[in-house]
Enzyme design. Sequence first.
Site, PDB file in Angstrom:
ATOM      1  N   ASP A  77     -13.164   2.033  -3.886  1.00 24.34           N
ATOM      2  CA  ASP A  77     -12.010   2.538  -4.343  1.00 24.34           C
ATOM      3  C   ASP A  77     -11.286   1.174  -4.320  1.00 24.34           C
ATOM      4  O   ASP A  77     -11.529   0.295  -3.658  1.00 24.34           O
ATOM      5  CB  ASP A  77     -11.716   3.603  -3.296  1.00 24.34           C
ATOM      6  CG  ASP A  77     -10.348   4.252  -3.623  1.00 24.34           C
ATOM      7  OD1 ASP A  77      -9.836   3.952  -4.932  1.00 24.34           O
ATOM      8  OD2 ASP A  77      -9.467   4.842  -2.780  1.00 24.34           O
TER       9      ASP A  77
ATOM     10  N   ASP B 153      -6.824   1.206  -3.804  1.00 21.88           N
ATOM     11  CA  ASP B 153      -5.772   1.625  -2.959  1.00 21.88           C
ATOM     12  C   ASP B 153      -6.187   2.032  -1.539  1.00 21.88           C
ATOM     13  O   ASP B 153      -7.004   3.147  -1.476  1.00 21.88           O
ATOM     14  CB  ASP B 153      -4.709   2.412  -3.359  1.00 21.88           C
ATOM     15  CG  ASP B 153      -4.038   1.926  -4.785  1.00 21.88           C
ATOM     16  OD1 ASP B 153      -2.920   1.040  -4.492  1.00 21.88           O
ATOM     17  OD2 ASP B 153      -4.572   2.047  -5.829  1.00 21.88           O
TER      18      ASP B 153
ATOM     19  N   ASP C 246     -11.141   5.687   0.803  1.00 16.37           N
ATOM     20  CA  ASP C 246     -10.210   6.347   1.676  1.00 16.37           C
ATOM     21  C   ASP C 246      -9.670   7.458   1.251  1.00 16.37           C
ATOM     22  O   ASP C 246      -8.779   8.302   2.278  1.00 16.37           O
ATOM     23  CB  ASP C 246      -9.297   5.227   1.963  1.00 16.37           C
ATOM     24  CG  ASP C 246      -8.114   5.281   1.036  1.00 16.37           C
ATOM     25  OD1 ASP C 246      -8.464   4.976  -0.238  1.00 16.37           O
ATOM     26  OD2 ASP C 246      -7.071   5.497   1.275  1.00 16.37           O
TER      27      ASP C 246
END
Length: 381
Positions: A123, A125, A315
């Site tokens: 991922d 961000d 996250d």
Amino acid sequence: MMNHNVMAPDLKSQINAVITAMLWISNSPVFPGAGIPEFMALLREFLGKSQKKLMMKRLKDGDGKGGAKVTSWIDSMRASSPPRVRPTIHDCDNSDLLRPSALNVFDQIIYKSRGKKIITFLDYDGTLSPIVADPEKAFMTEKMREAVKNIARHFPTAIVTGRCIDKVYNFVRLAELYYAGSHGMDIKGPTKTRNSKKGKRAVLFQPASQFLPTINEVEKILVEKTKSVPGAMVENNKFCLSVHFRCVEEKSWGALAEQVKSVLNDYPKLRLTQGRKVLEIRPNIKWDKGKALEFLLRSLGYAKSQDVFPIYIGDDRTDEDAFKVLRNRGQGIGILVSKVPRETEASYSLQDPSEVEQFLRRLVEYKRSRVNLTSVETCRL
């Protein structure tokens, strides 16, 4: 044999009474700070798994007046927006949610991957870059870029993000990666490989292309609607829209959620989901980061292979779809990036992007050591 999941009538009625009280308190102006998650925390030790599910269903359905549904969205937004000071994983006693640190058990992970092809999915961000107030300034460090570049030299690597590909590519600036933007609804291959010169990025898959006109239309409406909420920001990620509330005061979250939902009432082919400090508007199709992971594995020729070891690091709540795919396949691992424990399908954890960078560097070091060892053994023959 007694079925422990069946509640006695009196216990069920008591729980229903508690739920009704929780709904009233959460919607009451007398208790503006009260939230459903806080009550659930108090009750979690006394409820079985099935009882928790029943309670959460009642809470999501609300009391029939619609107020509780808005409250549940606010609680969801609060849960994805940690306060300024939060305990770290090591300080928390919620042991049932803890996941081993991928750094502490690195050797165990390597042992599981022996004899298999590692493929990395990342991922952006909150994983490769920190979460910042302005999404346009979510820059990764040069050290992180170097770590990702080295990973891609040794393993097939893909960035899987809610961002549109053009935006995330401007942050990453590595042509040798696969990119799955818009939560996997826009997948493109590398423009540079070992055997070819840099060229045009090949489009692999765009399952939501017919929704582009609708997405653009809704964007214009949302931009106007959210002007009344200071700090709200609408971002067009091509096949999805992101309404950021990172800079919105908590007292305005309810108004923002209501505005977004009111717009989507006229667009039944779009759906609203929750991410980290963001509301996501996506096409209502069966496609997510987990589907994107499976598509990339097929594209790489590993659809039914038992000799592949995918590592997915993320996250966000949207990464849970990918974690679940890996768990169901019984292949590879999911690594959650979070400083606090939470329910997850991931098997391991890392605290922040700096630990992600350490993990990636160790993977590279491991691969290089294996290559050097193979070279030495070959020379001896």
